[in-house]
Design a protein around this motif. Structure first.
Motif, mmCIF file in Angstrom:
data_model
loop_
_atom_site.group_PDB
_atom_site.id
_atom_site.type_symbol
_atom_site.label_atom_id
_atom_site.label_comp_id
_atom_site.label_asym_id
_atom_site.label_seq_id
_atom_site.Cartn_x
_atom_site.Cartn_y
_atom_site.Cartn_z
ATOM 1 N N GLN A 43 -20.119 11.909 -39.571
ATOM 2 C CA GLN A 43 -20.143 12.955 -40.590
ATOM 3 C C GLN A 43 -18.910 12.861 -41.488
ATOM 4 O O GLN A 43 -19.017 13.000 -42.706
ATOM 5 C CB GLN A 43 -20.208 14.336 -39.944
ATOM 6 N N GLN A 44 -17.737 12.617 -40.912
ATOM 7 C CA GLN A 44 -16.521 12.504 -41.708
ATOM 8 C C GLN A 44 -16.592 11.300 -42.657
ATOM 9 O O GLN A 44 -16.152 11.394 -43.808
ATOM 10 C CB GLN A 44 -15.291 12.384 -40.800
ATOM 11 N N GLU A 45 -17.163 10.205 -42.183
ATOM 12 C CA GLU A 45 -17.317 9.029 -43.048
ATOM 13 C C GLU A 45 -18.284 9.333 -44.197
ATOM 14 O O GLU A 45 -18.049 8.932 -45.334
ATOM 15 C CB GLU A 45 -17.807 7.840 -42.242
ATOM 16 N N GLN A 48 -16.590 11.510 -46.735
ATOM 17 C CA GLN A 48 -15.611 10.730 -47.504
ATOM 18 C C GLN A 48 -16.312 9.921 -48.586
ATOM 19 O O GLN A 48 -15.818 9.820 -49.713
ATOM 20 C CB GLN A 48 -14.796 9.822 -46.582
ATOM 21 N N LYS A 49 -17.464 9.348 -48.282
ATOM 22 C CA LYS A 49 -18.224 8.601 -49.294
ATOM 23 C C LYS A 49 -18.671 9.520 -50.422
ATOM 24 O O LYS A 49 -18.639 9.140 -51.595
ATOM 25 C CB LYS A 49 -19.436 7.927 -48.651
ATOM 26 N N LEU A 50 -19.067 10.751 -50.080
ATOM 27 C CA LEU A 50 -19.475 11.708 -51.113
ATOM 28 C C LEU A 50 -18.282 12.121 -51.979
ATOM 29 O O LEU A 50 -18.425 12.277 -53.195
ATOM 30 C CB LEU A 50 -20.133 12.931 -50.471
ATOM 31 N N LEU A 55 -15.285 11.352 -57.297
ATOM 32 C CA LEU A 55 -14.115 10.869 -58.039
ATOM 33 C C LEU A 55 -14.424 9.657 -58.916
ATOM 34 O O LEU A 55 -13.571 9.237 -59.695
ATOM 35 C CB LEU A 55 -12.989 10.532 -57.064
ATOM 36 N N GLU A 56 -15.612 9.114 -58.811
ATOM 37 C CA GLU A 56 -16.016 7.953 -59.615
ATOM 38 C C GLU A 56 -16.423 8.439 -61.009
ATOM 39 O O GLU A 56 -17.456 9.065 -61.187
ATOM 40 C CB GLU A 56 -17.167 7.228 -58.932
ATOM 41 N N LEU A 102 -16.848 18.058 -55.005
ATOM 42 C CA LEU A 102 -15.476 18.286 -54.575
ATOM 43 C C LEU A 102 -14.821 19.421 -55.372
ATOM 44 O O LEU A 102 -13.991 20.154 -54.866
ATOM 45 C CB LEU A 102 -14.697 16.976 -54.768
ATOM 46 N N TRP A 103 -15.231 19.598 -56.605
ATOM 47 C CA TRP A 103 -14.601 20.561 -57.510
ATOM 48 C C TRP A 103 -15.364 21.879 -57.587
ATOM 49 O O TRP A 103 -15.047 22.727 -58.424
ATOM 50 C CB TRP A 103 -14.490 19.958 -58.909
#
Length: 108
Positions: A43-45, A48-50, A55-56, A102-103
């Motif tokens: 789940q953490q991985e 992190q990908k999301l 950020l892309e 994220l924002w």
């Protein structure tokens, strides 16, 4: 005339130190057992990908829309977003940790 040269020990009282008991050597404490299981790591991985997807910048802005909407918009414009991101988003569509960017916590 020979002068007797005294040793430094002749001038000072000899004090014998008591033998110290040998201290038991401490063995290094073992690391705590890992309570984190494989599901948490996966789940953490995934999260992190999301976050990396958020950020892309080449996929456009991510404020005000969900991650899936952003992925679809990028696909519509031919920007080739990663299919893996879409699969992650479709696995948990109701989970805000997955669907919101994220924002999302910041006001517009």
């Amino acid at each position: 005339m020979t002068t007797k040269r005294g040793l430094i020990t002749d001038s000072f009282k000899v004090v014998k130190k008591k033998k110290r008991e040998r201290k038991q050597e401490k063995s290094p404490t073992p690391p705590p057992p890992r309570t984190e299981n494989v599901a948490d790591t996966v789940q953490q991985e995934a999260l992190q990908k999301l976050r990396d997807f958020d950020l892309e910048l080449r996929f456009g802005p991510c404020t005000g829309i969900s991650r899936l909407q952003r992925w679809e918009r990028a696909e519509l414009h031919g920007l080739d977003p990663p299919e893996e991101i879409r699969e992650l988003l479709l696995k948990a569509p109701a989970d805000p940790e997955y669907s919101l960017s994220l924002w999302s916590e910041y006001p517009l």
